[in-house]
Design a protein around this motif. Structure first.
Motif, PDB file in Angstrom:
ATOM      1  N   ASN A  69       0.858  -1.522  -0.210  1.00 50.33           N
ATOM      2  CA  ASN A  69       0.423  -0.027   0.417  1.00 50.33           C
ATOM      3  C   ASN A  69       1.073   1.355   0.174  1.00 50.33           C
ATOM      4  O   ASN A  69       0.590   1.872   0.500  1.00 50.33           O
ATOM      5  CB  ASN A  69      -1.299   0.236   1.290  1.00 50.33           C
ATOM      6  N   THR A  70       2.324   1.619  -0.713  1.00 53.52           N
ATOM      7  CA  THR A  70       2.740   2.368  -0.896  1.00 53.52           C
ATOM      8  C   THR A  70       2.716   3.464  -2.097  1.00 53.52           C
ATOM      9  O   THR A  70       2.053   2.402  -3.844  1.00 53.52           O
ATOM     10  CB  THR A  70       4.316   2.861  -0.398  1.00 53.52           C
ATOM     11  N   PRO A  71       2.598   4.392  -2.594  1.00 52.50           N
ATOM     12  CA  PRO A  71       1.880   4.924  -3.418  1.00 52.50           C
ATOM     13  C   PRO A  71       3.116   5.048  -4.505  1.00 52.50           C
ATOM     14  O   PRO A  71       4.139   5.413  -4.738  1.00 52.50           O
ATOM     15  CB  PRO A  71       1.444   5.995  -2.858  1.00 52.50           C
ATOM     16  N   GLY A  72       2.928   5.461  -5.987  1.00 54.63           N
ATOM     17  CA  GLY A  72       3.498   5.347  -6.638  1.00 54.63           C
ATOM     18  C   GLY A  72       3.123   6.670  -8.681  1.00 54.63           C
ATOM     19  O   GLY A  72       2.745   7.458  -7.594  1.00 54.63           O
ATOM     20  N   LEU A  73       4.229   7.139  -8.660  1.00 57.60           N
ATOM     21  CA  LEU A  73       4.053   8.055  -9.275  1.00 57.60           C
ATOM     22  C   LEU A  73       4.539   7.448 -10.866  1.00 57.60           C
ATOM     23  O   LEU A  73       5.185   8.611 -11.410  1.00 57.60           O
ATOM     24  CB  LEU A  73       5.157   9.346  -8.808  1.00 57.60           C
ATOM     25  N   HIS A  74       3.994   6.395 -11.729  1.00 59.31           N
ATOM     26  CA  HIS A  74       4.913   5.855 -13.195  1.00 59.31           C
ATOM     27  C   HIS A  74       3.787   6.145 -13.932  1.00 59.31           C
ATOM     28  O   HIS A  74       3.708   4.902 -14.687  1.00 59.31           O
ATOM     29  CB  HIS A  74       5.254   5.385 -13.061  1.00 59.31           C
ATOM     30  N   SER A  75       2.065   6.060 -13.746  1.00 60.15           N
ATOM     31  CA  SER A  75       1.090   6.248 -14.635  1.00 60.15           C
ATOM     32  C   SER A  75       0.383   7.663 -14.324  1.00 60.15           C
ATOM     33  O   SER A  75       0.243   8.223 -13.170  1.00 60.15           O
ATOM     34  CB  SER A  75      -0.198   5.001 -13.704  1.00 60.15           C
ATOM     35  N   ALA A  76      -0.575   7.441 -14.977  1.00 59.36           N
ATOM     36  CA  ALA A  76      -1.501   8.874 -15.538  1.00 59.36           C
ATOM     37  C   ALA A  76      -2.492   9.032 -14.187  1.00 59.36           C
ATOM     38  O   ALA A  76      -2.372   9.890 -13.373  1.00 59.36           O
ATOM     39  CB  ALA A  76      -2.532   8.244 -16.845  1.00 59.36           C
ATOM     40  N   GLU A  77      -3.533   7.237 -13.504  1.00 62.50           N
ATOM     41  CA  GLU A  77      -3.787   7.500 -12.448  1.00 62.50           C
ATOM     42  C   GLU A  77      -3.406   8.087 -10.805  1.00 62.50           C
ATOM     43  O   GLU A  77      -3.983   9.160 -10.696  1.00 62.50           O
ATOM     44  CB  GLU A  77      -4.234   6.392 -11.899  1.00 62.50           C
ATOM     45  N   GLN A  78      -2.665   7.038 -11.364  1.00 60.52           N
ATOM     46  CA  GLN A  78      -0.830   8.565  -9.987  1.00 60.52           C
ATOM     47  C   GLN A  78      -1.412   9.325 -10.130  1.00 60.52           C
ATOM     48  O   GLN A  78      -0.717  10.631  -9.132  1.00 60.52           O
ATOM     49  CB  GLN A  78       0.019   7.296  -9.901  1.00 60.52           C
TER      50      GLN A  78
END
Length: 357
Positions: A69-78
């Motif tokens: 449950n850690t977030p990403g920054l590699h998709s448009a949704e993120q």
């Protein structure tokens, strides 16, 4: 005499004070998208009175995830989801940087999509265990990154930095500390390579420098910081015994890039802090006394007053005190952080800590 409550110019970004919210993993991102939620926006907006907020570690690629449950920054949704967080912080008058964190060998295949496995500089397993959705599991032996994959990782960081700016962040922090991927390349026990990414000090510092260079080129050096933890042993890393011999050259190389700040996790004592401060001509951010069960308290504000640091960061105390600068300024009692609610869950131990009044 300068105090921590005075405004500060961070490479052109105006900070209301010199008290920083340190990055802290909270494991509350929504899966499978791995996106922040409305509760995340509330959590950070509550703490917008910090001079600067640095987010929890955000993976720059799918394989960079090491915890549930850690977030990403590699998709448009993120990117879209993070925009709700930055909008909320900015509406409350805050400044927020995204910390980009690739965990490398720290993690487990059960946490990764599409059959991915943890990667590292060398196939050396870290001692210890990690939380998965099915309970605790032993770390696995990572797959050694190839030359092309290392270069791809550098591009992933730069792409994630661009995504951060698109999501409304004021800048990014490159995480090269605490035993994660970039620190794994610095450390002598996890990096056994004999190519240009391992062996000598020049080679072991190369990945951190190249990532910082690529990120600065992507979003501007004035929007780029780097975090280091010389002498830290978290996640089973062992730095070269000559810490100054590794970290002074690293800091000198990073300084030549004109970055916004250096964020030092103080593990090896004040003498090394002073040497690295002397080698760094830009904003120096200190996370003092890290690793103690007793978090840094009001006394740490004196590090700004005496010139040891330009900015000082607080972790657990900011977690438990959404209005920490006001409490410190007024000498008010501080809420105690509840360690049982640090990771995962909902609002309890996240957005329900009381503010003054």
């Amino acid at each position: 005499m300068t105090t921590a409550f005075e405004a500060y110019d961070l490479a052109g970004t105006k900070l209301r004070n010199r008290i920083v919210m340190a990055p802290m993993t909270r494991s509350r991102a929504q899966e499978p998208e791995r996106i922040p939620t409305a509760l995340t926006a509330e959590y950070y907006a509550q703490r917008a009175s910090a001079g600067l907020i640095i987010t929890e570690g955000i993976q720059p690629s799918a394989v960079g995830q090491g915890y549930p449950n850690t977030p990403g920054l590699h998709s448009a949704e993120q990117v879209e989801a993070w925009r709700t967080v930055t909008d909320a912080v900015h509406a409350a008058g805050g400044v927020i940087f995204a910390q980009l964190m690739h965990t490398g060998r720290i993690g487990h295949p059960a946490l990764l999509p599409d059959g991915l496995v943890p990667v590292g500089p060398s196939p050396v397993r870290a001692e210890g265990r990690v939380h998965t959705h099915d309970g605790m599991a032993e770390f696995v032996t990572p797959r050694e990154l190839t030359e092309q994959e290392i270069l791809r990782t550098v591009r992933d960081f730069a792409d994630a930095a661009r995504n951060a700016i698109a999501a409304g962040f004021d800048g990014v922090e490159v995480h090269s500390a605490n035993g994660y991927l970039l620190h794994q390349f610095l450390a002598v026990n996890s990096n056994r390579r004999s190519d240009r990414w391992g062996g000598s000090v020049e080679n072991r510092i190369r990945l951190t420098v190249e990532v910082a260079r690529a990120v600065a080129a992507a979003v501007g050096p004035h929007r780029t910081g780097v975090r280091l933890s010389p002498g830290g042993t978290f996640n089973d890393v062992t730095d070269d015994a000559d810490l100054a011999g590794t970290y002074v050259p690293l800091v000198t190389e990073l300084a030549s890039l004109g970055l916004a700040y250096l964020h030092l996790v103080e593990k090896a004592g004040r003498e090394l802090t002073g040497r690295l401060r002397a080698a760094w001509p830009h904003t120096f951010l200190l996370n003092p006394g890290t690793g103690s069960r007793v978090p840094a308290g009001p006394d740490a504000l004196g590090l700004v007053r005496n010139g040891t640091a330009d900015l000082v960061s607080y972790g657990a105390l900011f977690l438990a005190n959404p209005d920490l600068p006001a409490r410190l300024a007024a000498g008010e009692p501080l809420n105690e952080p509840d360690r049982a609610t640090f990771y995962g869950g909902g609002a309890r131990g996240y957005t329900d800590y009381p503010a003054l009044g």
